[in-house]
Motif scaffolding. Structure first.
Motif, short mmCIF file in Angstrom:
data_model
loop_
_atom_site.label_atom_id
_atom_site.label_comp_id
_atom_site.label_asym_id
_atom_site.label_seq_id
_atom_site.Cartn_x
_atom_site.Cartn_y
_atom_site.Cartn_z
N LEU A 128 24.21 11.19 25.75
CA LEU A 128 24.70 12.52 26.14
C LEU A 128 23.74 13.18 27.13
CD1 LEU A 128 25.98 14.10 22.78
CD2 LEU A 128 27.36 13.32 24.71
N PHE A 182 28.48 18.79 19.04
CA PHE A 182 28.15 17.62 18.22
C PHE A 182 27.62 18.07 16.86
CE2 PHE A 182 25.02 14.25 17.05
CZ PHE A 182 25.93 13.21 16.86
N SER A 201 31.94 15.10 22.58
CA SER A 201 30.86 15.08 21.59
C SER A 201 31.33 15.62 20.25
CB SER A 201 29.66 15.88 22.10
OG SER A 201 29.96 17.27 22.16
#
Length: 332
Positions: free
Chosen positions: A167, A184, A241
């Motif tokens: 990421l 996330f 995410s």
């Protein structure tokens, strides 16, 4: 000059996963389950070191007695044995010690029940190899223990760290990165709570395989030039995410279920464990960004987010993750 920077980045990239592997061996695990009549069933598991049990030993309160335990058996990752202990005065107020722990770089999780159904967990480390069993766990003790467990779990979870690292490479803009990491966090917090409380039940092997697949997906995106990457991924990385974070939360829940949650303090334990996971995740992100800042300071003319460096990193991440997919699917 580019070759020098490439070498530095590769060294750092290689060091971070290996550090996660080497942060500690699998922790030792001591479980004390009451059987009634002042008797406890003891399960003792120690890490494997070169094909032999780590030389640490569990010592119960001095008022407890037990027969000589059978030799430990190897379960593929550690060595496990068990016995029945008689503790006429109970466990509360007694000292539990792990001999030899102060000579290691690992830790031991002690899970015990003073009464059936009332689970408590204490984390012992090289600097604190013993503790006095409390009559009831206090708020700060539960908070500290589960925060420590969360930090340990994320720093030893190389698959989760590789996902976060991917990421970081995929979203170089700091503001968008903050939203992506926040999504996330929110996602895995939801499924962590749902799975550990029994609201969501999914077998562990498929979850672990999908976690590896999520890393393969990000690695594939990194191999492409920005204009050819998936539009959804580039425009809304937080959405990607968040989706994969739901799966990663199930992975965190599997580890937390093995440890157990204290009855009556489940919300606090869940919150504390999640705080620990986030602290560990932030430590990892800070380490990566600090490494990048150090390279920029030494070589101000060099840009780290070049196509060559990103592609090299993506192939490394993708290769490891693809191996995990095959390995975990074979374990079905």
């Amino acid at each position: 000059m580019r070759r020098i920077v490439l070498a530095l980045v590769l060294i750092c990239a290689a060091w971070l996963p290996s550090a996660a592997f080497g942060h500690a061996l699998d922790p030792g695990y001591l479980d004390l389950t009451p059987m009634g009549q002042d008797r406890w069933r003891v399960t003792w598991r120690v890490p494997d070191v070169g094909g032999r049990p780590m030389p640490i030993a569990a010592r119960l309160p001095s008022t407890c007695s037990h027969d000589t335990p059978p030799p430990p058996h190897f379960d593929g990752r550690g060595w496990t044995t068990g016995w029945v202990a008689d503790c006429p005065d109970g466990l509360a107020g007694g000292e539990i010690r792990i001999e030899g722990l102060d000579q290691t770089n690992t830790e031991t999780l002690v899970r015990f029940e003073l009464e059936p159904g009332w689970t408590q967990v204490h984390r012992l480390t090289a600097s604190e190899a013993a503790f006095t069993v409390p009559a009831a766990a206090g708020v700060m003790e539960i908070f500290g223990s589960y925060v420590g467990l969360g930090v340990t779990h994320i720093l030893e979870g190389v698959d989760h760290l590789l996902f976060v690292f991917a990421l970081l490479l995929l979203v170089p803009d700091r503001r968008r990165l903050i939203w992506t990491v926040t999504a996330f966090t929110l996602a895995h917090s939801i499924t962590l709570a749902a799975a550990t409380t029994g609201l969501l039940k999914i077998p562990s092997p498929p979850v672990e395989a999908v976690i590896a697949l999520s890393i393969v997906f990000l690695a594939y995106e990194l191999t492409l030039p920005p204009e050819r990457r998936d539009p959804l991924t580039m425009r809304f990385p937080w959405l990607v995410s968040f989706g994969f974070g739901l799966i990663h939360g199930l992975g965190f829940a599997g580890a937390l279920r093995e440890i157990g949650l204290p009855e009556g303090d489940i919300p606090l334990a869940l919150f504390s464990f999640n705080v620990g996971v986030e602290l560990g995740q932030l430590l990892f992100i800070a380490a990566v960004l600090a490494t990048g800042a150090a390279v920029k300071l030494l070589y101000p003319r060099i840009k780290l987010h070049t196509a060559v460096l990103t592609r090299v990193a993506s192939y490394g991440i993708g290769s490891i993750a693809a191996f995990w997919v095959i390995e975990r699917m074979a374990a079905f």
